[in-house]
Design an enzyme around this catalytic site. Structure first.
Site, PDB file in Angstrom:
ATOM      1  N   TYR A 117       7.231   2.685   0.573  1.00 47.14           N
ATOM      2  CA  TYR A 117       7.032   2.606   2.014  1.00 47.14           C
ATOM      3  C   TYR A 117       6.853   1.136   2.399  1.00 47.14           C
ATOM      4  O   TYR A 117       6.020   0.435   1.805  1.00 47.14           O
ATOM      5  CB  TYR A 117       5.779   3.404   2.395  1.00 47.14           C
TER       6      TYR A 117
ATOM      7  N   ASP B 236       5.851  -5.783  -2.091  1.00 50.77           N
ATOM      8  CA  ASP B 236       5.061  -5.257  -0.986  1.00 50.77           C
ATOM      9  C   ASP B 236       3.702  -4.854  -1.560  1.00 50.77           C
ATOM     10  O   ASP B 236       3.534  -3.789  -2.140  1.00 50.77           O
ATOM     11  CB  ASP B 236       5.775  -4.067  -0.345  1.00 50.77           C
TER      12      ASP B 236
ATOM     13  N   LYS C 218      -3.953  -4.364   4.633  1.00 57.03           N
ATOM     14  CA  LYS C 218      -5.058  -3.492   4.233  1.00 57.03           C
ATOM     15  C   LYS C 218      -6.281  -4.240   3.692  1.00 57.03           C
ATOM     16  O   LYS C 218      -7.103  -4.710   4.459  1.00 57.03           O
ATOM     17  CB  LYS C 218      -4.543  -2.451   3.224  1.00 57.03           C
TER      18      LYS C 218
END
Ligand SMILES: Cc1ncc(COP(=O)(O)O)c(C=O)c1O
Length: 426
Positions: free
Chosen positions: A146, A242, A270
């Protein structure tokens, strides 16, 4: 063990919110929470309190960011000191480069940082820079990875009802985005080589999570990341890690440090700001400096001083000696405990962890591929999350659990006991 029977305050608010909020929630994925979204009043350390007065040990952690626990005193104090100085200047200030220097000191091989607010934005910036730097148009991503919800990148994440991955993931998404991507199976270096050595594929970059956290917390096969690095070098293709989930979590320097492979660009979000909206694209100087040569990187809120103050406080806590050793111990203890709870209940499951990220894949004894993950028994798992909730454990759908510096061995022990009880109830 006293059980929560219902959540009347949350149920009432959920009905009300559906009248004013699109889908009743602030981000679509939260609507999946079973039996319905809960409404929370406060969080402290590893504990959350809902509007009905119930408390939970929190393994959701805001879907990842709350890595030093809720309302950590150092973070609260730092942000409280920053706040009276102003919200945003729309101009330069010291925290922008000071925190950038700390990010660069943590991640091997990176020279510069671009600040953004979300992982989705930083991933898009990475793609734009890669296209500008290589003069190529297309990119490779892997099944189940993702990279945010932009039109260009929300592809190949979950199969549709017919098992197809090469479809736009959202109604309304530009279908032509599919023409710019090649979606490959993860951990298959030969497939990557075949695509990257074909000039007609016109590949600017390979995007990968260094651990496939979004679909089963699957580690890279031994040597896979190094092989990606080598194939990218041979073909002049950029390698993008990522690290939105793995950054500052599976090691201080994320997957880049843990697996000893240096990509060209690293996407962070995050954990970096402990729950405040911050993302970063770190990279080689010559690539990031494309922003001085006509590559547009923008954002009103980029480099917000309050958010960067939160990042500084989060990095202070994460830099305390023993943080990552504790993450390994706690993650291992939670995975082992949950595995034995499933096994003793006669329920097959794969349970594993990479540092403080734990994954349960229910209804199977082997889960080494994306298909093993997507075809696991997620209906059963949804029912389990409700039974866990009733026993004071707040966890994500999809089987991923996050631990913070605030979790203790006693929390994990209590949680494993709750899981045993929940599994027995099913
Ligand atoms: C690996 C990865 N990349 C990118 C994103 C997108 O980040 P954001 O939700 O901040 O846009 C996520 C979000 O979960 C993610 O897990």
């Amino acid at each position: 063990m006293s059980l929560i029977e219902s959540w009347p305050g949350s149920a009432q608010r959920w009905e009300r919110a559906k009248g004013s909020l699109g889908g009743g929630v602030s981000t679509g994925m939260r609507a999946q929470m079973k039996p319905h979204p809960l409404y929370f009043e406060s969080g402290q350390g590893a504990e959350l309190r809902d509007v009905d007065g119930n408390t939970y040990t929190d393994y959701v952690l805001g879907w990842g960011p709350v890595i030093i626990g809720h309302a950590h005193p150092h973070l609260v104090e730092t942000v409280t000191r920053q706040l009276p100085l102003g919200q945003t200047f729309g101009a330069s200030h010291d925290l922008e480069y000071e925190i950038a220097e700390r990010v660069l000191a943590a991640i091997p091989g990176m020279d510069r940082v671009l600040w953004s607010n979300t992982g989705t934005e930083a991933d898009q910036t990475a793609l734009r820079l890669a296209r500008a730097a290589t003069g190529r148009r297309r990119f490779v991503k892997f099944e189940g990875h993702y990279h945010g919800w932009s039109d260009a990148m929300l592809l190949g994440y979950r199969p549709d009802a017919n098992g197809a991955l090469d479809r736009p993931a959202s109604r309304g998404q530009n279908p032509s985005a599919l023409t710019d991507v090649t979606i490959l199976p993860w951990n298959d270096a030969a497939a990557v080589r075949a695509v990257l050595t074909d000039p007609d594929q016109d590949i600017a970059a390979v995007f990968t999570e260094p651990v496939l956290c979004n679909s089963g917390v699957l580690e890279p096969a031994p040597g896979f990341l190094a092989e990606l690095r080598a194939i990218c070098d041979e073909t002049g293709t950029l390698l993008v890690f990522d690290e939105v989930i793995t950054g500052f979590r599976i090691a201080h320097g994320g997957g880049t440090e843990r697996y000893g492979v240096t990509p060209d660009l690293v996407v962070l979000a995050k954990a970096i700001a402990g729950g405040f909206p911050l993302a970063a694209l770190a990279g080689r100087g010559d690539l990031i400096d494309e922003v001085t040569r006509g590559v547009v990187h923008a954002g009103t809120y980029n480099g917000n001083p309050v958010v960067l103050a939160a990042a500084g406080a989060t990095l202070d806590v994460l830099a305390e000696p023993g943080t990552y050793e504790r993450f390994e111990d706690l993650g291992g203890a939670l995975a082992t405990g949950l595995a034995s709870a499933f096994s003793d209940a006669g329920r097959p499951a794969v349970v594993r962890n990479v540092g403080p990220v734990v994954q349960v894949i229910p209804g199977t004894d082997a889960a080494e591929t994306f298909t093993d993950f997507t075809t696991a028994d997620w209906d059963f798992y949804d029912r389990l999350t409700v039974e866990l909730l009733r026993r004071g454990v707040f966890s994500l759908p999809g089987g991923r659990w996050y631990l913070s510096t605030a979790h203790t061995a006693a929390d994990v022990e209590r949680t494993v006991a709750a899981a045993r009880d929940a599994l027995a109830a099913l």
